[in-house]
Design a protein around this motif. Structure first.
Motif, PDB file in Angstrom:
ATOM      1  N   GLY A 109       0.818  -1.198   0.000  1.00  0.00           N
ATOM      2  CA  GLY A 109       0.000   0.000   0.000  1.00  0.00           C
ATOM      3  C   GLY A 109       0.856   1.253   0.000  1.00  0.00           C
ATOM      4  O   GLY A 109       2.089   1.196  -0.041  1.00  0.00           O
ATOM      5  N   PRO A 110       0.247   2.420   0.082  1.00  0.00           N
ATOM      6  CA  PRO A 110       1.007   3.669  -0.008  1.00  0.00           C
ATOM      7  C   PRO A 110       1.813   4.009   1.237  1.00  0.00           C
ATOM      8  O   PRO A 110       2.692   4.873   1.190  1.00  0.00           O
ATOM      9  CB  PRO A 110      -0.096   4.718  -0.224  1.00  0.00           C
ATOM     10  CG  PRO A 110      -1.314   4.119   0.405  1.00  0.00           C
ATOM     11  CD  PRO A 110      -1.206   2.634   0.185  1.00  0.00           C
ATOM     12  N   ALA A 111       1.571   3.326   2.377  1.00  0.00           N
ATOM     13  CA  ALA A 111       2.187   3.768   3.637  1.00  0.00           C
ATOM     14  C   ALA A 111       3.203   2.797   4.216  1.00  0.00           C
ATOM     15  O   ALA A 111       3.997   3.179   5.076  1.00  0.00           O
ATOM     16  CB  ALA A 111       1.101   4.044   4.683  1.00  0.00           C
ATOM     17  N   ASP A 160       3.959  10.464   4.740  1.00  0.00           N
ATOM     18  CA  ASP A 160       2.946  11.152   5.540  1.00  0.00           C
ATOM     19  C   ASP A 160       3.608  12.152   6.490  1.00  0.00           C
ATOM     20  O   ASP A 160       4.832  12.210   6.597  1.00  0.00           O
ATOM     21  CB  ASP A 160       2.139  10.133   6.353  1.00  0.00           C
ATOM     22  CG  ASP A 160       1.384   9.151   5.463  1.00  0.00           C
ATOM     23  OD1 ASP A 160       1.107   9.514   4.303  1.00  0.00           O
ATOM     24  OD2 ASP A 160       1.113   8.027   5.925  1.00  0.00           O
ATOM     25  N   ARG A 161       2.791  12.915   7.175  1.00  0.00           N
ATOM     26  CA  ARG A 161       3.330  13.881   8.135  1.00  0.00           C
ATOM     27  C   ARG A 161       4.020  13.177   9.297  1.00  0.00           C
ATOM     28  O   ARG A 161       5.046  13.628   9.803  1.00  0.00           O
ATOM     29  CB  ARG A 161       2.213  14.802   8.632  1.00  0.00           C
ATOM     30  CG  ARG A 161       2.681  15.828   9.664  1.00  0.00           C
ATOM     31  CD  ARG A 161       1.580  16.804  10.002  1.00  0.00           C
ATOM     32  NE  ARG A 161       1.297  17.677   8.870  1.00  0.00           N
ATOM     33  CZ  ARG A 161       1.947  18.801   8.597  1.00  0.00           C
ATOM     34  NH1 ARG A 161       2.939  19.193   9.385  1.00  0.00           N
ATOM     35  NH2 ARG A 161       1.615  19.529   7.560  1.00  0.00           N
ATOM     36  N   ILE A 162       3.449  12.051   9.732  1.00  0.00           N
ATOM     37  CA  ILE A 162       4.023  11.272  10.825  1.00  0.00           C
ATOM     38  C   ILE A 162       4.406   9.895  10.295  1.00  0.00           C
ATOM     39  O   ILE A 162       3.622   9.252   9.591  1.00  0.00           O
ATOM     40  CB  ILE A 162       3.035  11.138  12.000  1.00  0.00           C
ATOM     41  CG1 ILE A 162       2.698  12.526  12.572  1.00  0.00           C
ATOM     42  CG2 ILE A 162       3.603  10.250  13.098  1.00  0.00           C
ATOM     43  CD1 ILE A 162       1.650  12.488  13.674  1.00  0.00           C
ATOM     44  N   ARG A 199       7.073  15.494   9.920  1.00  0.00           N
ATOM     45  CA  ARG A 199       7.393  16.419   8.829  1.00  0.00           C
ATOM     46  C   ARG A 199       6.905  17.824   9.190  1.00  0.00           C
ATOM     47  O   ARG A 199       5.713  18.046   9.412  1.00  0.00           O
ATOM     48  CB  ARG A 199       6.744  15.948   7.525  1.00  0.00           C
ATOM     49  CG  ARG A 199       7.000  16.851   6.341  1.00  0.00           C
ATOM     50  CD  ARG A 199       6.714  16.140   5.028  1.00  0.00           C
ATOM     51  NE  ARG A 199       5.406  15.523   5.013  1.00  0.00           N
ATOM     52  CZ  ARG A 199       4.265  16.143   4.696  1.00  0.00           C
ATOM     53  NH1 ARG A 199       4.285  17.443   4.395  1.00  0.00           N
ATOM     54  NH2 ARG A 199       3.128  15.488   4.673  1.00  0.00           N
ATOM     55  N   ILE A 200       7.862  18.775   9.254  1.00  0.00           N
ATOM     56  CA  ILE A 200       7.508  20.147   9.603  1.00  0.00           C
ATOM     57  C   ILE A 200       7.426  21.041   8.360  1.00  0.00           C
ATOM     58  O   ILE A 200       6.783  22.087   8.401  1.00  0.00           O
ATOM     59  CB  ILE A 200       8.507  20.740  10.609  1.00  0.00           C
ATOM     60  CG1 ILE A 200       9.929  20.718  10.045  1.00  0.00           C
ATOM     61  CG2 ILE A 200       8.439  20.002  11.932  1.00  0.00           C
ATOM     62  CD1 ILE A 200      10.941  21.441  10.907  1.00  0.00           C
ATOM     63  N   PRO A 202       7.602  20.656   3.687  1.00  0.00           N
ATOM     64  CA  PRO A 202       7.489  19.639   2.632  1.00  0.00           C
ATOM     65  C   PRO A 202       8.727  18.771   2.449  1.00  0.00           C
ATOM     66  O   PRO A 202       8.603  17.594   2.120  1.00  0.00           O
ATOM     67  CB  PRO A 202       7.203  20.487   1.385  1.00  0.00           C
ATOM     68  CG  PRO A 202       6.525  21.700   1.900  1.00  0.00           C
ATOM     69  CD  PRO A 202       7.164  21.980   3.221  1.00  0.00           C
ATOM     70  N   LYS A 203       9.917  19.329   2.691  1.00  0.00           N
ATOM     71  CA  LYS A 203      11.142  18.565   2.481  1.00  0.00           C
ATOM     72  C   LYS A 203      12.018  18.483   3.733  1.00  0.00           C
ATOM     73  O   LYS A 203      13.208  18.216   3.648  1.00  0.00           O
ATOM     74  CB  LYS A 203      11.949  19.171   1.338  1.00  0.00           C
ATOM     75  CG  LYS A 203      11.239  19.084  -0.015  1.00  0.00           C
ATOM     76  CD  LYS A 203      12.121  19.614  -1.135  1.00  0.00           C
ATOM     77  CE  LYS A 203      11.423  19.480  -2.482  1.00  0.00           C
ATOM     78  NZ  LYS A 203      12.283  19.963  -3.591  1.00  0.00           N
ATOM     79  N   THR A 204      11.410  18.684   4.898  1.00  0.00           N
ATOM     80  CA  THR A 204      12.165  18.636   6.152  1.00  0.00           C
ATOM     81  C   THR A 204      11.397  17.820   7.185  1.00  0.00           C
ATOM     82  O   THR A 204      10.205  18.055   7.406  1.00  0.00           O
ATOM     83  CB  THR A 204      12.415  20.053   6.704  1.00  0.00           C
ATOM     84  OG1 THR A 204      13.126  20.818   5.729  1.00  0.00           O
ATOM     85  CG2 THR A 204      13.225  19.988   7.990  1.00  0.00           C
ATOM     86  N   ARG A 205      12.112  16.851   7.807  1.00  0.00           N
ATOM     87  CA  ARG A 205      11.493  16.025   8.843  1.00  0.00           C
ATOM     88  C   ARG A 205      12.375  16.002  10.093  1.00  0.00           C
ATOM     89  O   ARG A 205      13.600  15.899  10.009  1.00  0.00           O
ATOM     90  CB  ARG A 205      11.288  14.587   8.350  1.00  0.00           C
ATOM     91  CG  ARG A 205      10.307  14.453   7.207  1.00  0.00           C
ATOM     92  CD  ARG A 205       9.852  13.013   7.037  1.00  0.00           C
ATOM     93  NE  ARG A 205      10.955  12.103   6.728  1.00  0.00           N
ATOM     94  CZ  ARG A 205      10.813  10.775   6.645  1.00  0.00           C
ATOM     95  NH1 ARG A 205       9.639  10.220   6.899  1.00  0.00           N
ATOM     96  NH2 ARG A 205      11.843  10.017   6.338  1.00  0.00           N
TER      97      ARG A 205
END
Length: 407
Positions: A109-111, A160-162, A199-200, A202-205
């Protein structure tokens, strides 16, 4: 050298026969990717001695073949290869290494993504590369070992964000000789790691990581080898913020505690870090920065229970023309050996500073269909400055490498 030339002929023949072969395998496409590498070196200090160095021309042959199969959310690969080294002036240092590696990657799946890796290697410790000495008196060959490792990584929410990672690994190494000192380095290691990402941008986590390693020796010695547990808790960030830079910064608190009650082993606690940054100051240039702090077990009897290493490196690669590129690199490491017999008898603990400079040029000889071939030439200078004069050394290596691969 007759064996080398025979091996070279057979390697070229096998690589040519398998060149870029593709076979249908049900819904998959099986691809065979052979490559070969031949290196000619001149090494002015083969065994890393502080005096009476042995110099020698060295010929290294490395053939390899990879089987690769991919289908949308799945990929599988198996690599088989060998590396053979011949020393013209020091045949006792000749070696034959073998390796077999496998990888499986599947996305659910996607995650959810699952990666499994396994590797076997029949390798060696070059004389002088460990603290066990080089055994000059009886002219023993390099210490050889069998190493097997497996690793699994489960990732959830990578986009995802998390997101979360769970990783487990196991490694075992066994030396061949049952008499000499190196047999004390037979060990098993289990590694567990968990990470949480947020993720804070788009390209930084941002992430938090907790890791635990359990090291068990198969032949423990209360004064020379000890089982240990290593824990590391860290926070960090990973980013690709602009077109010119990307990197990872990770800082943590590291603890290494030994099972032995001997005074030769000291509990280690301290700050750990890993910082890696790739910078593109101009379209055809890349500069890589790295610094870290980590611990390893020693290989000697009198050096202490662990190595505490802090290192830094910078490498610059520039493409001058479509086929011509150069590389310049610098590396520095400080390694301390806390504890051990030297401390018990009132002597200064060992501490080393190691410096390396590397310069190289690469030229792509041809790119024709699936065949690529290149030539790399360079020079490497290494110096280790220790507070123990017997552990100082200087080494210069001049090399030229030919690589060819079918893809």
């Amino acid at each position: 050298m007759t064996k080398f030339y025979l091996t070279l002929i057979l390697s070229v023949a096998c690589n040519t026969a398998l060149a870029a072969a593709k076979f249908p395998l049900g819904p998959f496409q099986l691809q065979v990717i052979p490559d070969i590498e031949v290196t000619l070196k001149y090494n002015n200090n083969v065994t890393l001695e502080s005096h009476e160095e042995t110099s020698s021309p060295v010929t290294i042959l490395r053939p390899q073949v990879t089987l690769l199969s991919q289908q949308r959310t799945q990929s599988y690969s198996v690599s088989l290869g060998t590396q053979i080294g011949y020393y013209a002036n020091s045949s006792v240092d000749d070696y034959l290494d073998l390796f077999l590696k496998g990888n499986a990657n599947r996305q659910f799946g996607p995650a959810v993504n699952l990666s499994l890796n396994a590797a076997y290697m029949r390798g060696h410790d070059q004389r002088g590369s460990t603290d066990r000495g080089i055994h000059v008196g009886d002219q023993r060959e390099p210490d050889t070992w069998d190493d097997f490792s497996v690793n699994g990584l489960l990732q959830y929410g990578r986009k995802d964000r998390i997101g979360f990672d769970a990783e487990i690994g196991y490694n075992t190494r066994s030396y061949d000789d049952f008499i000499y000192e190196e047999k004390m380095d037979d060990k098993n290691q289990t590694d567990l790691t968990g990470r949480a990402y947020y993720r804070i941008l788009p390209k930084t986590r941002l992430f938090f990581e907790a890791s635990y390693s359990m090291i068990k020796y198969q032949n423990p010695n209360p004064d020379a080898r000890s089982d240990s547990d290593v824990s590391n808790y860290s926070v960090g960030a990973t980013w690709t913020a602009t077109a010119k830079t990307k990197g990872t910064v990770q800082v943590g608190y590291l603890t290494k505690e030994f099972d032995s009650s001997s005074d030769n082993f000291e509990k280690f606690t301290g700050t750990s870090w890993q910082i890696g940054v790739d910078w593109n100051p101009m379209p055809r240039s890349t500069v890589n920065f790295y610094t870290g702090r980590y611990t390893n077990d020693t290989t000697g009897i009198h050096s202490g229970g662990l190595q505490d290493t802090q290192d830094f490196s910078v490498n610059w690669t520039h493409n001058w023309r479509p086929r011509l590129s150069t590389k310049a690199g610098f590396y520095w490491a400080q390694t301390d050996y806390p504890g051990g017999l030297r401390k018990q008898i009132g002597l200064a603990e060992r501490s080393d500073d190691t410096f390396n400079f590397d310069l190289g040029v690469n030229y792509q000889l041809l790119r024709w269909g699936n065949l690529t071939a290149g030539l790399t030439a360079g020079v490497s200078f290494t110096e280790r400055d220790s507070n123990l004069d017997s552990d100082d050394y200087d080494q210069q290596i001049y090399y030229i490498t030919f690589q060819a691969a079918f893809k």
